[in-house]
Scaffold this active site. Sequence first.
Site, mmCIF file in Angstrom:
data_model
loop_
_atom_site.group_PDB
_atom_site.id
_atom_site.type_symbol
_atom_site.label_atom_id
_atom_site.label_comp_id
_atom_site.label_asym_id
_atom_site.label_seq_id
_atom_site.Cartn_x
_atom_site.Cartn_y
_atom_site.Cartn_z
ATOM 1 N N ARG A 182 1.142 -1.562 0.181
ATOM 2 C CA ARG A 182 -0.045 0.248 0.118
ATOM 3 C C ARG A 182 1.137 1.119 0.010
ATOM 4 O O ARG A 182 0.386 2.167 -0.439
ATOM 5 C CB ARG A 182 -0.826 -0.326 0.573
ATOM 6 C CG ARG A 182 -2.233 -0.619 1.042
ATOM 7 C CD ARG A 182 -3.455 -0.600 1.391
ATOM 8 N NE ARG A 182 -4.145 1.520 1.664
ATOM 9 C CZ ARG A 182 -4.566 1.350 2.640
ATOM 10 N NH1 ARG A 182 -5.194 0.538 3.565
ATOM 11 N NH2 ARG A 182 -4.991 2.390 3.244
ATOM 12 N N LYS A 183 2.464 1.350 -0.132
ATOM 13 C CA LYS A 183 2.919 2.126 0.178
ATOM 14 C C LYS A 183 3.259 2.746 -1.483
ATOM 15 O O LYS A 183 3.112 1.820 -2.484
ATOM 16 C CB LYS A 183 4.089 2.130 0.847
ATOM 17 C CG LYS A 183 4.239 1.638 1.900
ATOM 18 C CD LYS A 183 3.526 2.457 3.343
ATOM 19 C CE LYS A 183 2.981 1.765 4.546
ATOM 20 N NZ LYS A 183 2.157 0.548 4.331
ATOM 21 N N LEU A 184 4.099 3.482 -1.764
ATOM 22 C CA LEU A 184 4.101 3.553 -2.982
ATOM 23 C C LEU A 184 5.595 3.126 -3.391
ATOM 24 O O LEU A 184 5.545 3.457 -4.814
ATOM 25 C CB LEU A 184 4.595 5.422 -2.930
ATOM 26 C CG LEU A 184 3.504 6.699 -3.013
ATOM 27 C CD1 LEU A 184 2.153 6.692 -2.123
ATOM 28 C CD2 LEU A 184 3.567 7.677 -3.788
#
Length: 380
Positions: A182-184
Amino acid sequence: MTPRYTIARPELGEPEWQAVRDVIESGWVTQGPKVVEFERAVADYCGAAHGVAVSSCTAALHLSLVCAGVGPGDEVIVPSMSFIATANAVVHAGATPVFAEVDPLTYNLDLADTESRITSRTRAIMAAHQLGLPVDIDSFTALADRHGLSFIEDAACAIGSSYRDAPIGSHSAFVCFSFHPRKLVTTGDGGMILTSSSEHAARLRRLRHHGMTVSDLDRHQAADIVRESYDEVGFNYRLTDLQAAVGIEQLRRLPGIVAGRRELAAAYDEALGGHEVIGTPVVPADMSWNVQTYAVRLAGFDATRRDEVMRLLLQDGIATRSGVMTAHRERAYTHGRAPVPLPRSEVASDTSIALPLHGGMTEADCREVAGALVRAVDAS
Ligand SMILES: Cc1ncc(COP(=O)(O)O)c(C=O)c1O
């Protein structure tokens, strides 16, 4: 049934496939040359002296606390309104998390409330850049310095954000990133500590690898036999070269990912701005936000009405999440007693909703989700 709009979707493709294939063919799959390359790439991107890759942000936070000298009997001030890993890392270090309030508009740790909770046992302040939005680093650093405390940045969500024109990662002795999907930037799972101190970097490298004084790569490259030693008890918090190779490719994509997310956020802002109940994210001056999560506030709602909005959206094929949890109300921290109230954090948590936002979406998709949200809010 899979929703039409998922909350997140990592941007992975051919370059990551190729990078993993190359690592497999190299015969070196655990922590090795690719981890070294990934650490250098992230540190350079963020303007930090050193990067130490680990298996998760939770591991990064834990090792940072150990390295800062935090242990049994110590207190660490953390936001309750954060993913529970922020508080858990303190417990992993043998210390006690002391929960402080957040600013209800930014969801970031409140400075005055934090100061009011400092005691003679406080050893550190750990502030999260919640949903990727930077906390006021200078004010927290000054507060920590005034009281002789360590300041640790939980930057799980914040790669690609900036504070006062400098990237997150360049400001503090311990800045911890997550590479969860869910992180970039994702490596499947993973994390990294950026630090300005070569002593901290060296100790963190030992601690992540069972306390071993020499890395496998250094032994492999040595012309003579190398006898390692173990001066303290460490952990297995290694990242693998398979993951690091993916991370290197992900980092190349980061500027484009941030730009794309800002466009989608602007579309949400435009579609939802001015609504009497729905509050859009607030970005203070001096902050540049990577839009890791776009969460709105529902003024006057409670958790039950907020959940009803989420249910209506899911029936419409739109996945959402409650914005940010509070740790102090979870059984892991109440220990069977009534939680000590944190009214501002509780209202902020109970009225927040994270909306779908990822590279597979268009601005028209955001307008459609925004329209569905307005209908669901009006109906609840
Ligand atoms: C603020 C915050 N801290 C820590 C973590 C834990 O990260 P990881 O899953 O990489 O351990 C997360 C994960 O979402 C997070 O949002």
